[in-house]
Design a protein around this motif. Sequence first.
Motif, PDB file in Angstrom:
ATOM      1  N   HIS A   1      -1.183   2.957  10.431  1.00 35.88           N
ATOM      2  CA  HIS A   1      -2.145   3.334  11.550  1.00 35.88           C
ATOM      3  C   HIS A   1      -2.430   4.927  11.587  1.00 35.88           C
ATOM      4  O   HIS A   1      -3.281   5.337  11.589  1.00 35.88           O
ATOM      5  N   HIS A   2      -1.170   5.416  11.726  1.00 38.79           N
ATOM      6  CA  HIS A   2      -0.976   7.008  11.989  1.00 38.79           C
ATOM      7  C   HIS A   2       0.354   7.294  11.896  1.00 38.79           C
ATOM      8  O   HIS A   2       1.373   6.577  11.828  1.00 38.79           O
ATOM      9  N   ILE A   3       0.526   8.564  11.327  1.00 38.99           N
ATOM     10  CA  ILE A   3       1.810   9.228  11.434  1.00 38.99           C
ATOM     11  C   ILE A   3       1.657  10.614  11.730  1.00 38.99           C
ATOM     12  O   ILE A   3       1.070  11.441  11.468  1.00 38.99           O
ATOM     13  N   TYR A   4       2.464  10.621  13.062  1.00 39.28           N
ATOM     14  CA  TYR A   4       2.527  11.974  13.992  1.00 39.28           C
ATOM     15  C   TYR A   4       3.588  12.575  14.139  1.00 39.28           C
ATOM     16  O   TYR A   4       3.819  13.695  13.990  1.00 39.28           O
ATOM     17  N   ARG A   5       4.728  11.863  15.054  1.00 42.23           N
ATOM     18  CA  ARG A   5       5.712  12.487  15.276  1.00 42.23           C
ATOM     19  C   ARG A   5       6.726  13.123  14.386  1.00 42.23           C
ATOM     20  O   ARG A   5       6.954  12.561  13.331  1.00 42.23           O
TER      21      ARG A   5
ATOM     22  N   GLY B   1      -2.024   7.073   8.157  1.00 44.95           N
ATOM     23  CA  GLY B   1      -0.876   7.756   7.634  1.00 44.95           C
ATOM     24  C   GLY B   1      -0.620   6.982   6.092  1.00 44.95           C
ATOM     25  O   GLY B   1      -0.825   5.708   6.098  1.00 44.95           O
ATOM     26  N   VAL B   2      -0.288   7.434   5.130  1.00 45.77           N
ATOM     27  CA  VAL B   2      -0.014   7.274   3.955  1.00 45.77           C
ATOM     28  C   VAL B   2       1.204   7.460   3.164  1.00 45.77           C
ATOM     29  O   VAL B   2       1.454   8.719   3.179  1.00 45.77           O
ATOM     30  N   ILE B   3       2.048   6.681   2.821  1.00 46.71           N
ATOM     31  CA  ILE B   3       3.226   7.178   1.900  1.00 46.71           C
ATOM     32  C   ILE B   3       3.203   6.451   0.653  1.00 46.71           C
ATOM     33  O   ILE B   3       3.004   5.262   0.546  1.00 46.71           O
ATOM     34  N   CYS B   4       3.682   7.371  -0.489  1.00 46.03           N
ATOM     35  CA  CYS B   4       4.078   6.882  -1.497  1.00 46.03           C
ATOM     36  C   CYS B   4       5.574   7.115  -2.017  1.00 46.03           C
ATOM     37  O   CYS B   4       5.709   8.345  -1.864  1.00 46.03           O
ATOM     38  N   VAL B   5       6.261   6.336  -2.633  1.00 53.84           N
ATOM     39  CA  VAL B   5       7.448   6.530  -3.023  1.00 53.84           C
ATOM     40  C   VAL B   5       7.658   5.894  -4.308  1.00 53.84           C
ATOM     41  O   VAL B   5       7.240   4.910  -4.634  1.00 53.84           O
ATOM     42  N   GLU B   6       8.349   6.671  -5.297  1.00 57.19           N
ATOM     43  CA  GLU B   6       8.528   6.150  -6.768  1.00 57.19           C
ATOM     44  C   GLU B   6      10.003   6.452  -7.047  1.00 57.19           C
ATOM     45  O   GLU B   6      10.489   7.670  -6.442  1.00 57.19           O
TER      46      GLU B   6
ATOM     47  N   ILE C   1       2.494  -0.637  10.082  1.00 55.60           N
ATOM     48  CA  ILE C   1       2.822  -0.220   8.931  1.00 55.60           C
ATOM     49  C   ILE C   1       2.890  -1.474   7.950  1.00 55.60           C
ATOM     50  O   ILE C   1       3.286  -2.700   8.260  1.00 55.60           O
ATOM     51  N   SER C   2       2.438  -1.324   6.777  1.00 52.10           N
ATOM     52  CA  SER C   2       2.342  -2.257   5.902  1.00 52.10           C
ATOM     53  C   SER C   2       2.706  -1.725   4.326  1.00 52.10           C
ATOM     54  O   SER C   2       2.032  -0.625   4.090  1.00 52.10           O
ATOM     55  N   CYS C   3       3.201  -2.246   3.370  1.00 50.48           N
ATOM     56  CA  CYS C   3       3.217  -1.843   1.893  1.00 50.48           C
ATOM     57  C   CYS C   3       2.206  -2.656   1.398  1.00 50.48           C
ATOM     58  O   CYS C   3       2.097  -3.966   1.189  1.00 50.48           O
ATOM     59  N   LYS C   4       1.009  -1.811   1.160  1.00 45.37           N
ATOM     60  CA  LYS C   4      -0.150  -2.373   0.443  1.00 45.37           C
ATOM     61  C   LYS C   4       0.041  -2.687  -1.075  1.00 45.37           C
ATOM     62  O   LYS C   4      -0.879  -3.741  -1.514  1.00 45.37           O
ATOM     63  N   HIS C   5       0.939  -2.080  -1.672  1.00 45.10           N
ATOM     64  CA  HIS C   5       0.649  -2.133  -3.077  1.00 45.10           C
ATOM     65  C   HIS C   5       1.948  -1.735  -3.885  1.00 45.10           C
ATOM     66  O   HIS C   5       2.785  -1.045  -3.497  1.00 45.10           O
ATOM     67  N   VAL C   6       2.492  -2.598  -4.821  1.00 47.82           N
ATOM     68  CA  VAL C   6       3.600  -2.187  -5.559  1.00 47.82           C
ATOM     69  C   VAL C   6       3.379  -2.094  -7.055  1.00 47.82           C
ATOM     70  O   VAL C   6       2.894  -3.000  -7.612  1.00 47.82           O
TER      71      VAL C   6
ATOM     72  N   ILE D   1      -7.594  -0.104  -2.627  1.00 42.75           N
ATOM     73  CA  ILE D   1      -6.274  -1.040  -2.069  1.00 42.75           C
ATOM     74  C   ILE D   1      -6.011  -0.584  -0.833  1.00 42.75           C
ATOM     75  O   ILE D   1      -5.751  -1.644   0.031  1.00 42.75           O
ATOM     76  N   LEU D   2      -5.962   0.779  -0.454  1.00 47.12           N
ATOM     77  CA  LEU D   2      -5.235   1.299   0.876  1.00 47.12           C
ATOM     78  C   LEU D   2      -6.423   0.931   1.941  1.00 47.12           C
ATOM     79  O   LEU D   2      -6.301   0.454   3.004  1.00 47.12           O
ATOM     80  N   PHE D   3      -7.612   1.250   1.487  1.00 48.21           N
ATOM     81  CA  PHE D   3      -8.634   1.250   2.561  1.00 48.21           C
ATOM     82  C   PHE D   3      -9.605   0.299   2.634  1.00 48.21           C
ATOM     83  O   PHE D   3     -10.770   0.077   3.339  1.00 48.21           O
ATOM     84  N   GLY D   4      -9.782  -0.576   1.556  1.00 49.00           N
ATOM     85  CA  GLY D   4     -10.778  -1.700   1.362  1.00 49.00           C
ATOM     86  C   GLY D   4     -12.076  -1.145   0.752  1.00 49.00           C
ATOM     87  O   GLY D   4     -12.929  -1.901   0.815  1.00 49.00           O
TER      88      GLY D   4
END
Length: 291
Positions: A162-166, A192-197, A218-223, A280-283
């Motif tokens: 939903h958000h990443i601030y801190r 807030g969006v994170i991608c890791v590979e 927070i949720s993992c939307k796609h792998v 996928i992230l935002f519909g």
Amino acid sequence: MAVAVKDCLELQLLEVEMLLSMFPKKGEINLDEGAVPSVQRYLRNTDGGLPPQLEYSIAIDVGEPKVKVELQVLLPHLYPHVAPQLFARSDALHRQQQLQLNTGLASHVRSLDSGEVCVYEAVQWVKDNALPYLENSKISSESASKAVVVKETLHRMWIYSHHIYRQELRKKIFDCAKKLNLTGFCLTGKPGVICVEGLRENCEEFWRVIRYPNWKHISCKHVENIETDKSIDTLRLFRAFEDLQFQAHGDYGLRNDYHMDLGQFLEFLKQHQSGHIFQILFGVEGKLSDK
């Protein structure tokens, strides 16, 4: 309940003090410098909100040259009346051996007397019992080197919040990605969006660490999993782990409640062959405005 929490936190501080005296060398215990003072402030004035849960790690010498097992510790506010959350890891262990080691550790901790501090008992168990798992891991590596070469798999996770601030959360994200040799990005703000590979076990470890213990929304939307008979580095879409800072809209007040420019984010995704991820992230299907 407040009295019970106060008593528990006092016991936790006593245990941390004991552990610091037993592991005095630099790097043996990794504890955020603000963690203990935060608990101490609460104990002086219990009318305020609860402090963050104590979280630290201990590097354990298990009798193998140049090998350490790291015990990651997270203490619920009601520990020792509630079990601690413990996780042992080592770069020298394969995923299966690491799972077996932690299963044995959990079983040992459950066998101890309830209501007693037990982190040192856990450290001692790891010290006394980790070596066979390391030896099994070494045997597995030697067998694998003689076997037919298997394909490597790049694992890529797309995580939505939903958000990443801190700042402390962002630091945790970047430190963890660097430690696990992951590339990708972190988009700060709302959303807030994170991608890791990287390697699958490293991506899964990253996901476990950042959402642990209680990151809500927070949720993992796609792998994505992509096999290659070459190095996985040839499949990476990102050369490093980037800090994305786009033009934002909204209130820059105390809440920092601002929305990132998703048009710029869509353009960034398309530049990295990932435009399809926007939906996928935002519909909704992403469209760039005409210039």
